[in-house]
Design an enzyme around this catalytic site. Sequence first.
Site, PDB file in Angstrom:
ATOM      1  N   GLY A  59       1.226   3.194   8.135  1.00 14.41           N
ATOM      2  CA  GLY A  59       0.785   4.056   7.030  1.00 14.41           C
ATOM      3  C   GLY A  59      -0.722   4.038   6.883  1.00 14.41           C
ATOM      4  O   GLY A  59      -1.341   2.989   7.020  1.00 14.41           O
TER       5      GLY A  59
ATOM      6  N   ASP B 202      -0.203  -1.625   0.407  1.00 11.90           N
ATOM      7  CA  ASP B 202       0.833  -2.456  -0.228  1.00 11.90           C
ATOM      8  C   ASP B 202       0.409  -3.900  -0.522  1.00 11.90           C
ATOM      9  O   ASP B 202       1.112  -4.597  -1.239  1.00 11.90           O
ATOM     10  CB  ASP B 202       2.090  -2.507   0.654  1.00 11.90           C
ATOM     11  CG  ASP B 202       2.847  -1.191   0.648  1.00 11.90           C
ATOM     12  OD1 ASP B 202       2.534  -0.323  -0.185  1.00 11.90           O
ATOM     13  OD2 ASP B 202       3.752  -1.029   1.486  1.00 11.90           O
TER      14      ASP B 202
END
Length: 326
Positions: free
Chosen positions: A15, A131
């Site tokens: 990502g 994250d």
Amino acid sequence: MASKVKTVGVLTSGGDAPGMNAAIRAVVREALSNGCSVKGIKRGYSGLLDEEIFDMDAHSVSDIISRGGTILQTARCPEFVQSEYQEKAAKICKAHGIDGLVVIGGDGSFKGAQKIAEHGINVIGLPGTIDLDIACTEYTIGFDTAVNTAMDAIDKVRDTSTSHERCSIVEVMGRGAGYIALWCGIANGAEDVLLPERYNFDEQELVNHIISARKHGKKHHIIINAEGIGHSTSMAKRIEAATGIETRATILGHMQRGGSPTCKDRVYASTMGAMASDLLAEGKTNRVVGYDHGEFIDFDIDEALSMSKSLDEYQVKICRSLGNAY
Ligand code: ADP
Ligand code: F6P
């Protein structure tokens, strides 16, 4: 001292995260200042296997430090778990003269990097994910920007939620990790935060808390729900039915992955990017750069991947206690 590697390759994988461009820029310019040539690799491991490789100079990374996303594009490459592709990737690196490779991504990307290192390419990993779920480091490229984006959005939801005296469920990113949810829980003063690491799926407890908070005069009830728990829209319907309080769900989604990086993401990503090129120049390999107790340090990838990380207990506790005004 002459650089131990001659040509540095750089790719982004997994990502994307704001600050990846700042890291790419630093890798390129530091490698050039160390006397190396630099090659960009497009689309992560997929692009490496397809030989999407091009020469980079100092101007290739002009005007990118303030931009979100990654100029190298990123991709997931499921077949890269197979050894034949890992071996092929190392052969392609060698064919293009790449003897040092910087991989910017998360744990999955580091596993791929580790395999390329086993085939004789010097490899350095940089932690890039919104994250914050990479065990060896307290900082990951993109988290600061993403959590600030989410915080700003939740402040806005809170305004309208208060005006209408509603309950609002705001879903933030984090499939397996509740760091964005927890930080926003504290920063936005949320009444409830649902963390994938902790949530017991006891919706009645949530309903009781909403009713009790309303009785104590709360004009809104902000529930931050991590993507890993999900189902915010159906949860909103059930909560409205159970409490009689109008409830809306807002899913922030990929807006958290974009946008101009914060100062912290630019500075830390630049530092880590430069460090990656310097480690390669020193002949280091199979290392990941991390940030720990105020210092930028590097770890063996095997060691980094064997570490574990969990949410800060005290922050989880105060997140709940500070959100209660009674
Ligand atoms: P992240 O790097 O953000 O953790 P992913 O888990 O999606 O993201 O991994 C990114 C890519 O890294 C995968 O698409 C794959 O190409 C490679 N990868 C992931 N796991 C492995 C593995 N066990 N071995 C080799 N390569 C892997
Ligand atoms: O790892 C970063 C992340 O944004 C997670 O929070 C999320 O679960 C995932 O990527 C979503 O990925 P995709 O790009 O496949 O939608």
